[in-house]
Write an enzyme that holds these catalytic residues in place. Structure first.
Site, PDB file in Angstrom:
ATOM      1  N   ASP A 132      21.158  -6.119 114.869  1.00 11.38           N
ATOM      2  CA  ASP A 132      21.177  -5.803 113.444  1.00 11.38           C
ATOM      3  C   ASP A 132      20.321  -4.572 113.181  1.00 11.38           C
ATOM      4  O   ASP A 132      19.376  -4.305 113.909  1.00 11.38           O
ATOM      5  CB  ASP A 132      20.580  -6.975 112.637  1.00 11.38           C
ATOM      6  CG  ASP A 132      21.486  -8.194 112.661  1.00 11.38           C
ATOM      7  OD1 ASP A 132      22.680  -8.021 112.980  1.00 11.38           O
ATOM      8  OD2 ASP A 132      20.994  -9.298 112.373  1.00 11.38           O
ATOM      9  N   ASP A 172      17.981  -4.074 111.235  1.00 13.52           N
ATOM     10  CA  ASP A 172      16.820  -4.458 110.429  1.00 13.52           C
ATOM     11  C   ASP A 172      15.595  -4.573 111.340  1.00 13.52           C
ATOM     12  O   ASP A 172      15.657  -4.241 112.516  1.00 13.52           O
ATOM     13  CB  ASP A 172      17.086  -5.769 109.687  1.00 13.52           C
ATOM     14  CG  ASP A 172      17.355  -6.926 110.646  1.00 13.52           C
ATOM     15  OD1 ASP A 172      17.196  -6.739 111.880  1.00 13.52           O
ATOM     16  OD2 ASP A 172      17.733  -8.008 110.170  1.00 13.52           O
TER      17      ASP A 172
END
Ligand code: 28G
Length: 638
Positions: free
Chosen positions: A501, A503
């Site tokens: 991801d 993030d």
């Protein structure tokens, strides 16, 4: 008079021919005409300042990256001489326009620059669009300017009075020779820091006028300061070991210290020039420490005869060392493409005996340190033997059914068995793994979803690493061994692609995986087989038109180029994409972008990985941004 003029003209022509030769074949003088070659120009000029310092004149050097792409170097040495030279030209003009074969003017009897380096200021002038030299000396400030590869633009002239001494050189590289190059603050600062470690008491300041960055280095304890810096984020097992001695005109200095980390970092220098590819001195050093530890262990009954003896690799686990040799010019020999490897045969036996004697003495005098280090070496030996056995078993097909059963639960293999085209995606989390399995081209793409948290390769020992299930699975899936026995040519995959991801957690997993690969499968990075996938951050829909943006800049561009109503989706994780979207944006070789992981300088990368694995988030982000060299790979399959 007429005769003198003739002589003058003759030398002028020869000089231009000399500089022209440099411009015709720059590679012969500075190695290459890429970014690396362009930085070579800086090292050449700075080397002259360092020469002055080594000769005992001056203690301060300043390097400025100017806004116009030129470089200014200043020192407080004696100032470049300006008096008349026998050729009829002044000394400054001679230094900056006459091609000096081989070594430079050093009065210490040591050639300061080895191999490729000793080419000097005239080479820099030949490859510059503009160059200015200012000398502060004998109460006067004198100046000369050159242009277009060393043509005199302003003959020597007095431009002021002074009570200081020193030299200022400014040069603008010729961008017809160095196409699309620019100077890197990080590269220059790192090299200057190394120089400051090697010259105790010297202050070097680096300033980037374009980016408003600056740094000042000064170390008073030389190699000891160097080791303190290398180990500052690690736990040391003992105080720094430091020794130096001279035999047959070769001077050897070493600083070394073991830490609780599991890798070795040995840096070596000859006459202050880094020997990146090691050579005879490193070989001698390694043999010396292996002998010293084995002798000490035997003499003190620290382990039994059936244990055999310690390997070189065992006594280097967790070792940080800096080796610095001073070798007289007549004994200097460099090898290899970039001349980064010492060839001098005497350096081997001399470094070995000095290391052996000094270390033996240290161990006898410091029993507690000796026990701590040997404890660790013995553990390394046990782990290494266990790893070798596991690997042999895997190769011989022993325990195979067990391993395969274990893997089949997780790995979605590719149909092809061709290691030259197969790709392995390491995917964070089960839901993303599901999308990836659904979206991939199963002919050549394999998916390995990683469930647990990846173990921290900086803190764990080889033993613990091998016990970790995620790591174990990766090792067996790649199938090329691990650690010292890793061999990239056995890899089952042409590309190993980390897909996480976009993030903070994803970045963390990336870092952990990178650390693992860097520590235990470095060959995979060196072979250019490790990649990071770039999933999009946004999806925009204008009616039927769909766009993906991978950066905020791209998002803004899409908005600029389109009008009307749109919907925007910010992807928080790979799991939010359906299999088709994941294929289209991130996995399809025709449309995806990958970042190829490329660590150009292992010793600095070593430091970087330490920074990375610390608890601070900021340095970690900086690392991704600038330190490890990521190159974008627009990867179109045919
Ligand atoms: C700022 C950027 C780069 C330098 C000096 C100082 C001397 C020098 C440089 O002499 C010619 C050949 C051997 C004497 C030497 C000054 C002796 C006495 C120097 C530099 C003449 C070169 N006074 N500082 N070159 N030698 N700094 N910094 O280039 O016989 S180059």
């Amino acid at each position: 008079m007429v005769k003198d003029m003739a002589k003058y003209d003759e030398t002028s022509i020869k000089i231009l021919e000399g500089l022209e030769a440099v411009r015709k074949r720059p590679g012969m003088y500075i190695g290459s005409t890429d970014k690396r070659g362009m930085h070579h120009l800086v090292w050449e000029i700075v080397d002259n300042s360092i020469d002055e310092v080594i000769n005992g004149f001056g203690n301060y050097i300043k390097v400025i990256i100017n806004k116009d792409g030129s470089i200014t170097v200043a020192d407080n040495g004696r100032g470049v001489p300006t008096g008349m030279h026998e050729s009829g030209k002044n000394a400054m003009e001679v230094i900056y326009t006459v091609l000096h074969a081989g070594g430079k003017f050093s009065e210490a009897g040591y050639k300061v620059s080895g191999g490729l380096h000793g080419v000097g200021a005239s080479v820099v002038n030949a490859l510059s669009k503009y160059m200015q030299v200012i000398s502060y000396r004998d109460g006067q400030i004198c100046m000369m300017e050159f242009c277009d590869g060393g043509k005199v633009k302003t003959p020597l002239k007095v431009v002021g009075k002074t009570n200081k001494t020193g030299t200022i050189v400014k040069f603008l590289p010729d961008l017809e020779i160095f196409k699309n190059c620019n100077f890197s603050y990080t590269t220059i600062a790192e090299r200057m820091q190394e120089t400051a470690f090697l010259q105790s008491g010297l202050t070097i300041e680096v300033i980037d006028e374009a980016d408003q960055k600056q740094v000042k280095y000064r170390y008073d304890d030389g190699l000891i300061s160097f080791i303190e810096y290398m180990n500052e984020d690690k736990e040391a097992l003992h105080k720094i070991i430091h020794f130096n001695n001279t035999k047959n005109k070769i001077e050897v200095e070493v600083a070394m210290q073991y830490t609780d980390s599991y890798n070795e970092s040995i840096l070596s220098f000859v006459n202050n020039v880094k020997t990146s590819d090691g050579g005879t001195h490193e070989v001698g050093f390694k043999t010396g420490i292996t002998k010293a530890f084995n002798d000490y262990a035997k003499n003190n009954n620290l382990f039994k005869a059936k244990d055999g003896s310690l390997d070189g690799a065992d006594v280097r686990e967790g070792l940080s060392a800096v080796i610095s040799l001073k070798i007289p010019e007549e004994l200097l020999q460099f090898e290899g493409q970039t001349k980064g490897k010492l060839g001098t045969p005497e350096a081997r036996s001399i470094t070995e005996s000095i290391t052996y004697e000094s270390l033996k003495f240290f161990l006898e005098e410091n029993k507690e340190a000796a026990t701590n280090i040997l404890d660790k070496a013995l553990k390394s030996k046990i782990a290494r033997e266990a790893a070798r056995k596991a690997r042999e078993d895997a190769r011989n097909g022993k325990n195979k059914s067990k391993i395969e059963k274990n893997l089949s639960a997780k790995l979605a293999p590719a149909q092809s068995k061709n290691p030259r085209i197969n790709e392995l995606f390491l995917v964070e989390g089960n839901s993303a793994g599901g999308s990836a399995i659904g979206g991939r081209d199963r002919k050549f793409q394999a998916i390995l979803p990683l469930r647990g948290k990846v173990i921290n390769g900086e803190k764990a020992s080889m033993d613990d690493m091998l016990k970790n299930e995620e790591i174990n699975t990766i090792i067996h899936t790649v199938g090329a061994g691990v650690g010292q026995s890793f061999d990239a040519s056995f890899s089952n995959y042409d590309k190993v692609i980390i897909m996480t991801d976009a993030d903070v957690d994803g970045a963390h997993i990336q870092v952990l995986l990178l650390t693992f690969f860097y520590r235990y499968m470095r060959g995979l990075i060196e072979e250019g087989k490790l990649y990071i996938a770039m999933p999009p951050l946004y999806k925009l829909e204008y009616g039927k038109n769909r766009y993906y943006a991978y950066t905020d800049d791209e998002l803004n561009e899409i908005k600029r180029n389109n009008t009307g109503k749109y919907t925007i989706q910010r992807y928080k994780g790979l799991g939010e994409m359906n299999p088709e979207q994941l294929w289209e944006t991130t996995m399809n070789p025709e449309t995806r972008s990958l970042i190829r992981v490329n660590i150009s300088d292992a010793s600095l990368a070593e430091k970087r990985v330490n920074v990375l694995m610390g608890d601070k988030v900021e340095p970690r982000k900086d690392w991704i941004n600038e330190n490890v060299e990521f190159t974008m790979e627009d990867d179109y399959r045919s």
